[in-house]
Design a protein around this motif. Structure first.
Motif, PDB file in Angstrom:
ATOM      1  N   ILE A  89     -36.660 116.465  31.584  1.00  0.00           N
ATOM      2  CA  ILE A  89     -35.840 117.652  31.868  1.00  0.00           C
ATOM      3  C   ILE A  89     -35.617 118.420  30.571  1.00  0.00           C
ATOM      4  O   ILE A  89     -35.095 117.870  29.596  1.00  0.00           O
ATOM      5  CB  ILE A  89     -34.485 117.261  32.496  1.00  0.00           C
ATOM      6  CG1 ILE A  89     -34.703 116.365  33.715  1.00  0.00           C
ATOM      7  CG2 ILE A  89     -33.706 118.505  32.897  1.00  0.00           C
ATOM      8  CD1 ILE A  89     -33.424 115.777  34.279  1.00  0.00           C
ATOM      9  N   GLU A  90     -35.998 119.675  30.583  1.00  0.00           N
ATOM     10  CA  GLU A  90     -35.786 120.520  29.403  1.00  0.00           C
ATOM     11  C   GLU A  90     -34.321 120.926  29.315  1.00  0.00           C
ATOM     12  O   GLU A  90     -33.594 120.891  30.307  1.00  0.00           O
ATOM     13  CB  GLU A  90     -36.685 121.761  29.483  1.00  0.00           C
ATOM     14  CG  GLU A  90     -38.161 121.422  29.380  1.00  0.00           C
ATOM     15  CD  GLU A  90     -39.050 122.652  29.476  1.00  0.00           C
ATOM     16  OE1 GLU A  90     -38.566 123.770  29.220  1.00  0.00           O
ATOM     17  OE2 GLU A  90     -40.228 122.483  29.826  1.00  0.00           O
ATOM     18  N   HIS A  91     -33.917 121.364  28.126  1.00  0.00           N
ATOM     19  CA  HIS A  91     -32.535 121.788  27.925  1.00  0.00           C
ATOM     20  C   HIS A  91     -32.284 123.117  28.637  1.00  0.00           C
ATOM     21  O   HIS A  91     -33.190 123.940  28.790  1.00  0.00           O
ATOM     22  CB  HIS A  91     -32.228 121.940  26.443  1.00  0.00           C
ATOM     23  CG  HIS A  91     -32.304 120.633  25.687  1.00  0.00           C
ATOM     24  ND1 HIS A  91     -32.026 119.423  26.276  1.00  0.00           N
ATOM     25  CD2 HIS A  91     -32.625 120.363  24.404  1.00  0.00           C
ATOM     26  CE1 HIS A  91     -32.176 118.464  25.386  1.00  0.00           C
ATOM     27  NE2 HIS A  91     -32.544 119.001  24.240  1.00  0.00           N
ATOM     28  N   LEU A  92     -31.041 123.317  29.034  1.00  0.00           N
ATOM     29  CA  LEU A  92     -30.611 124.579  29.653  1.00  0.00           C
ATOM     30  C   LEU A  92     -30.136 125.505  28.533  1.00  0.00           C
ATOM     31  O   LEU A  92     -29.154 125.204  27.849  1.00  0.00           O
ATOM     32  CB  LEU A  92     -29.479 124.298  30.648  1.00  0.00           C
ATOM     33  CG  LEU A  92     -28.853 125.498  31.328  1.00  0.00           C
ATOM     34  CD1 LEU A  92     -29.876 126.234  32.195  1.00  0.00           C
ATOM     35  CD2 LEU A  92     -27.677 125.066  32.194  1.00  0.00           C
ATOM     36  N   LYS A  93     -30.844 126.618  28.373  1.00  0.00           N
ATOM     37  CA  LYS A  93     -30.515 127.517  27.264  1.00  0.00           C
ATOM     38  C   LYS A  93     -29.929 128.824  27.777  1.00  0.00           C
ATOM     39  O   LYS A  93     -30.289 129.286  28.857  1.00  0.00           O
ATOM     40  CB  LYS A  93     -31.779 127.812  26.447  1.00  0.00           C
ATOM     41  CG  LYS A  93     -32.316 126.579  25.743  1.00  0.00           C
ATOM     42  CD  LYS A  93     -33.533 126.900  24.917  1.00  0.00           C
ATOM     43  CE  LYS A  93     -33.990 125.650  24.178  1.00  0.00           C
ATOM     44  NZ  LYS A  93     -35.213 125.851  23.429  1.00  0.00           N
ATOM     45  N   ASP A  94     -29.051 129.420  26.981  1.00  0.00           N
ATOM     46  CA  ASP A  94     -28.444 130.722  27.292  1.00  0.00           C
ATOM     47  C   ASP A  94     -27.834 130.747  28.694  1.00  0.00           C
ATOM     48  O   ASP A  94     -28.022 131.710  29.440  1.00  0.00           O
ATOM     49  CB  ASP A  94     -29.492 131.849  27.180  1.00  0.00           C
ATOM     50  CG  ASP A  94     -30.051 131.960  25.780  1.00  0.00           C
ATOM     51  OD1 ASP A  94     -29.321 131.607  24.834  1.00  0.00           O
ATOM     52  OD2 ASP A  94     -31.206 132.379  25.639  1.00  0.00           O
ATOM     53  N   ALA A  95     -27.127 129.684  29.044  1.00  0.00           N
ATOM     54  CA  ALA A  95     -26.608 129.585  30.411  1.00  0.00           C
ATOM     55  C   ALA A  95     -25.542 130.645  30.666  1.00  0.00           C
ATOM     56  O   ALA A  95     -25.604 131.380  31.637  1.00  0.00           O
ATOM     57  CB  ALA A  95     -26.048 128.200  30.660  1.00  0.00           C
ATOM     58  N   VAL A  96     -24.561 130.729  29.829  1.00  0.00           N
ATOM     59  CA  VAL A  96     -23.505 131.723  29.992  1.00  0.00           C
ATOM     60  C   VAL A  96     -23.459 132.624  28.765  1.00  0.00           C
ATOM     61  O   VAL A  96     -23.420 133.842  28.876  1.00  0.00           O
ATOM     62  CB  VAL A  96     -22.143 131.042  30.210  1.00  0.00           C
ATOM     63  CG1 VAL A  96     -21.046 132.087  30.326  1.00  0.00           C
ATOM     64  CG2 VAL A  96     -22.177 130.181  31.467  1.00  0.00           C
ATOM     65  N   LEU A  97     -23.454 132.001  27.609  1.00  0.00           N
ATOM     66  CA  LEU A  97     -23.414 132.752  26.357  1.00  0.00           C
ATOM     67  C   LEU A  97     -24.759 132.641  25.645  1.00  0.00           C
ATOM     68  O   LEU A  97     -25.414 131.594  25.709  1.00  0.00           O
ATOM     69  CB  LEU A  97     -22.306 132.208  25.449  1.00  0.00           C
ATOM     70  CG  LEU A  97     -20.884 132.298  26.004  1.00  0.00           C
ATOM     71  CD1 LEU A  97     -19.902 131.675  25.026  1.00  0.00           C
ATOM     72  CD2 LEU A  97     -20.496 133.732  26.283  1.00  0.00           C
ATOM     73  N   LYS A  98     -25.130 133.720  24.985  1.00  0.00           N
ATOM     74  CA  LYS A  98     -26.391 133.722  24.238  1.00  0.00           C
ATOM     75  C   LYS A  98     -26.353 132.672  23.137  1.00  0.00           C
ATOM     76  O   LYS A  98     -25.333 132.509  22.458  1.00  0.00           O
ATOM     77  CB  LYS A  98     -26.600 135.093  23.594  1.00  0.00           C
ATOM     78  CG  LYS A  98     -27.272 136.095  24.476  1.00  0.00           C
ATOM     79  CD  LYS A  98     -27.469 137.408  23.740  1.00  0.00           C
ATOM     80  CE  LYS A  98     -27.844 138.497  24.732  1.00  0.00           C
ATOM     81  NZ  LYS A  98     -27.762 139.833  24.133  1.00  0.00           N
ATOM     82  N   GLY A  99     -27.451 131.990  22.983  1.00  0.00           N
ATOM     83  CA  GLY A  99     -27.570 131.038  21.880  1.00  0.00           C
ATOM     84  C   GLY A  99     -27.051 129.650  22.189  1.00  0.00           C
ATOM     85  O   GLY A  99     -27.133 128.769  21.344  1.00  0.00           O
ATOM     86  N   THR A 100     -26.509 129.446  23.387  1.00  0.00           N
ATOM     87  CA  THR A 100     -25.996 128.111  23.722  1.00  0.00           C
ATOM     88  C   THR A 100     -27.116 127.254  24.311  1.00  0.00           C
ATOM     89  O   THR A 100     -28.001 127.751  25.000  1.00  0.00           O
ATOM     90  CB  THR A 100     -24.839 128.183  24.730  1.00  0.00           C
ATOM     91  OG1 THR A 100     -25.285 128.897  25.882  1.00  0.00           O
ATOM     92  CG2 THR A 100     -23.640 128.890  24.133  1.00  0.00           C
TER      93      THR A 100
END
Lengths: 306, 150
Positions: A89-100
């Motif tokens: 499973i890849e990481h979840l990026k930019d879910a709500v805020l940019k850069g997270t």
């Protein structure tokens, strides 16, 4: 642990002259610097400057913790009669805020293909499992391998038909995929990439907007909440090598069947597994041919494992 | 000081009001049958019903030694009220998001409609008549109002 035992009183030196020395000494002696948890109670282990004491404690922690962690992984033995799933499973990026970035997670649940619902769900009340039986598993902690981009999970599961129920709090109730795990099988689910299913022109907030939202509205969430979707592909040669516990074992590709629907039991948003782009399609995303996994297994077994 | 605090609180309420404001809209899919519309709407309502209340957790307010016990209790009550309003708003937002995603998945477009239209339909006591009005809006080939995003 004996390092933490206090020094015997006879070894303690005082800044004041002892009775043997008499009162004639002009200056009190300088005590060596000590890192003590309690004032005036020097610790043998802590003798020296504070920095080196902390360094020693850290070294001790490393010496104790690392072998324990390594042992836990090494102890993972495969039960030949049990069913397992292997998934990347890849990481979840930019879910709500940019850069997270946050580790991606997938929830799988046992599925009743006849009733068309998660076992014990509204449409399948007759398949309710016992209290001690496992109904769903969240693949999101205790990975067997991890990198900056993804994590690899190997989990023992009860033999049954399973559905990919959701990711995070999004349930793929509108259309997901099922697979079966038979006793003695190690099922390779492939590699999943979770992301937010934004509409065209939408995207994550920048940090400043998010903080303003949190300050005035009590939430960093956007006005229109958007669910998660999953992209999928079979695991390839550039992905994680097989964990040592699977050396010499045979993996089978997941026999995915599309179109599973069920209730919203994760308490959040709903979506199709492939997102809105796959609406109206009979097949959500391409299914890995068994030959891909067989080739992958052969490649892994020919390479030395780290 | 009290006046300033009240003004701040009023400003906070005004600022957060749009977040809780309700959108007035209906779903449209030209040619849909009444049975299909009702089945689709029921299924989406069932999924929206699966949204769990947001857990806002306990509300901590530091005790102010300059206030009496009663005033401190009142401060905690006000803080809890605001936390509850925010949590309830998030919950309703999630339920609406589920309904909209589900109906869009079934091929329905969303149209904005004037508040009086929805109010008038919702005041109807006869459920069948209410469904009939919404179905008429859903099945029409010439939907009124502005189409809005999912």
């Amino acid at each position: 642990m004996m390092w933490f035992v206090r020094m015997p009183a006879s070894k303690n030196r005082s800044v004041f002259p002892s009775a043997d020395e008499g009162p004639g000494r002009a200056k009190s002696r300088l005590l060596p610097r000590r890192f003590s948890l309690r004032s005036n109670e020097p610790l043998v282990f802590a003798r020296g400057s504070g920095f080196f004491s902390i360094l020693r404690i850290f070294t001790l922690w490393l010496a104790l913790a690392l072998p324990a962690a390594a042992t836990a992984k090494d102890k993972m033995a495969i039960d030949p009669a049990a069913a397992y799933v292997l998934v990347e499973i890849e990481h979840l990026k930019d879910a709500v805020l940019k850069g997270t970035t946050a580790p991606g997670a997938i929830t799988i649940a046992r599925y009743d293909p006849v009733g068309g619902d998660v076992r014990g769900g509204d449409k399948s009340p007759g398949t309710l499992l016992g209290k001690k039986e496992v109904l769903r598993i969240v693949l999101g902690s205790k990975p067997v391998a991890k990198s900056k981009e993804a994590r690899l999970y190997l989990v023992q599961v009860p033999a049954d038909t399973w559905v990919i129920e959701g990711s995070g709090t999004t349930a793929f109730s509108l259309g997901s995929r099922t697979f079966t795990a038979a006793p003695g099988q190690i099922v390779d689910l492939g590699r999943f990439h979770p992301s937010v299913d934004w509409l065209e022109g939408e995207g994550p907030k920048d940090m400043a907007s998010g903080l303003m939202g949190a300050a005035f509205f009590g939430s960093v969430n956007p006005k229109d909440l958007r669910p998660i979707k999953l992209d999928w592909r079979p695991r390839g040669a550039s992905d994680f090598p097989l964990p040592p516990a699977l050396a010499g074992k045979t993996l089978v590709a997941a026999d995915y069947a599309e179109g599973a629907k069920f209730g919203n039991y994760l308490g959040g948003l709903v979506n199709r597994i492939g997102g809105r782009a796959t609406r109206g399609q009979g097949v959500v995303s391409p299914v890995a041919p068994a030959s891909d996994v067989a080739a992958r297994v052969a490649a892994d077994q020919s390479e030395p494992t780290p | 000081m009290i006046v300033r605090a009240c003004a701040l609180m009023a400003a906070a309420v005004l600022v957060s009001a749009p977040a809780a404001a309700r959108d007035y809209y209906y779903f449209n899919k030209p040619g849909v049958t009444r049975d299909q519309y009702v089945a689709d709407k029921l299924e989406c309502d069932r999924l929206a019903g699966g949204v769990q209340a947001a857990d806002i957790g306990p509300v901590y307010v530091q005790q102010n030694p300059n206030l009496t016990a009663g005033q401190n209790a009142l401060a905690v009550g006000i803080a809890s009220l605001f936390a509850g309003l925010i949590g309830g708003g998030e919950n309703r937002k999630a339920m609406r998001a589920v309904e909209r995603t589900c109906m869009a998945d079934k091929g329905y477009a969303r149209y904005e409609v004037d508040k009086p239209v929805v109010r008038e339909i919702e005041k109807m006591e006869d459920v069948d008549a209410r469904i009939e009005r919404y179905f008429a809006l859903a099945a029409t080939d010439a939907p009124v109002g502005v189409r809005i995003k999912e």
